[in-house]
Design a protein around this motif. Structure first.
Motif, PDB file in Angstrom:
ATOM      1  N   ASN A   7       0.611  -1.367  -0.214  1.00  0.00           N
ATOM      2  CA  ASN A   7       0.222   0.112  -0.251  1.00  0.00           C
ATOM      3  C   ASN A   7       1.084   1.231  -0.332  1.00  0.00           C
ATOM      4  OD1 ASN A   7      -3.250  -0.490   0.703  1.00  0.00           O
ATOM      5  ND2 ASN A   7      -2.551  -2.132   1.262  1.00  0.00           N
ATOM      6  N   SER A   8       0.163   1.892  -0.973  1.00  0.00           N
ATOM      7  CA  SER A   8       1.156   3.771  -1.034  1.00  0.00           C
ATOM      8  C   SER A   8       0.595   4.274   0.633  1.00  0.00           C
ATOM      9  CB  SER A   8       0.986   4.326  -1.875  1.00  0.00           C
ATOM     10  OG  SER A   8       2.055   4.365  -3.328  1.00  0.00           O
ATOM     11  N   ALA A  74      -1.928   8.008  -3.624  1.00  0.00           N
ATOM     12  CA  ALA A  74      -2.221   7.222  -1.943  1.00  0.00           C
ATOM     13  C   ALA A  74      -3.152   6.208  -1.825  1.00  0.00           C
ATOM     14  CB  ALA A  74      -1.611   8.047  -1.017  1.00  0.00           C
ATOM     15  N   ASP A  75      -3.031   5.006  -1.307  1.00  0.00           N
ATOM     16  CA  ASP A  75      -4.049   4.208  -0.551  1.00  0.00           C
ATOM     17  C   ASP A  75      -4.474   4.708   0.969  1.00  0.00           C
ATOM     18  OD1 ASP A  75      -3.721   2.388  -3.088  1.00  0.00           O
ATOM     19  OD2 ASP A  75      -1.845   1.938  -2.629  1.00  0.00           O
ATOM     20  N   ILE A  76      -3.664   5.050   1.553  1.00  0.00           N
ATOM     21  CA  ILE A  76      -4.210   6.120   2.807  1.00  0.00           C
ATOM     22  C   ILE A  76      -3.217   7.197   2.854  1.00  0.00           C
ATOM     23  CG2 ILE A  76      -3.881   6.025   5.538  1.00  0.00           C
ATOM     24  CD1 ILE A  76      -3.834   2.451   4.484  1.00  0.00           C
ATOM     25  N   PRO A 118      -8.611   7.709  -1.968  1.00  0.00           N
ATOM     26  CA  PRO A 118      -7.616   7.233  -0.665  1.00  0.00           C
ATOM     27  C   PRO A 118      -8.425   7.108   0.515  1.00  0.00           C
ATOM     28  CG  PRO A 118      -6.784   9.652  -1.236  1.00  0.00           C
ATOM     29  CD  PRO A 118      -7.421   9.086  -2.035  1.00  0.00           C
ATOM     30  N   ARG A 119      -8.050   6.436   2.124  1.00  0.00           N
ATOM     31  CA  ARG A 119      -8.593   6.486   3.249  1.00  0.00           C
ATOM     32  C   ARG A 119      -8.172   8.210   3.596  1.00  0.00           C
ATOM     33  NH1 ARG A 119      -7.582   1.424   6.921  1.00  0.00           N
ATOM     34  NH2 ARG A 119      -8.565   0.812   5.496  1.00  0.00           N
ATOM     35  N   VAL A 120      -8.354   9.126   4.213  1.00  0.00           N
ATOM     36  CA  VAL A 120      -7.682   9.841   4.996  1.00  0.00           C
ATOM     37  C   VAL A 120      -7.950   9.747   6.295  1.00  0.00           C
ATOM     38  CG1 VAL A 120      -7.943  12.402   5.371  1.00  0.00           C
ATOM     39  CG2 VAL A 120      -8.081  10.911   3.007  1.00  0.00           C
TER      40      VAL A 120
END
Length: 136
Positions: A7-8, A74-76, A118-120
């Motif tokens: 994951n990024s 980004a993923d997260i 992305p999840r923030v």
């Protein structure tokens, strides 16, 4: 904790104490980590030992164009960038407002404009409200 391998992860305020320690944890979990912060010599020692393992982007969360470039990859996103409430920081309340309110807004707007947002994760500390005394 979920499997973060591959994951990024983007960490704003990544050269601070919390951001750099989070980066170490994310690396241990197998994530690809990018730190976004205003790079200054005094901040760099916090990434000793991991500076070769992370990407460091020199920038500011108030820079909408930069945030629009960084967030989609980004993923997260862990949004930790903030201006503290220390007395010296209060000398320029407009700057504090722009960082502490405009920064999160830029991150959220960039995330919501992505095809796959992305999840923030937004985090804060007690320092944002200053010294609070307990009352009976």
């Amino acid at each position: 904790m979920e499997d973060l391998k591959g994951n990024s992860v983007l960490i704003t305020g990544g050269l601070g104490f919390t951001g750099s320690n989070l980066a170490r944890r994310m690396l241990d979990e197998g994530a690809d980590v990018t730190l976004l912060d205003r790079v200054r010599e005094e901040k760099l020692p916090v990434v000793d030992g991991i500076s070769d393992e992370v990407d460091i982007v020199d920038g500011d969360v108030r820079d909408e164009e930069l945030i629009q470039e960084q967030v989609p990859s980004a993923d997260i996103v862990y949004h930790l960038a903030a201006k503290s409430s220390r007395p010296a920081a209060n000398e320029n309340p407009q700057k504090n407002l722009n960082i502490n309110c405009g920064g999160p807004l830029n991150v959220l707007e960039a995330a919501t404009s992505c095809d796959t947002p992305p999840r923030v994760v937004y985090s804060s500390t007690l320092a944002t409200v200053g010294n609070v005394s307990k009352t009976d």
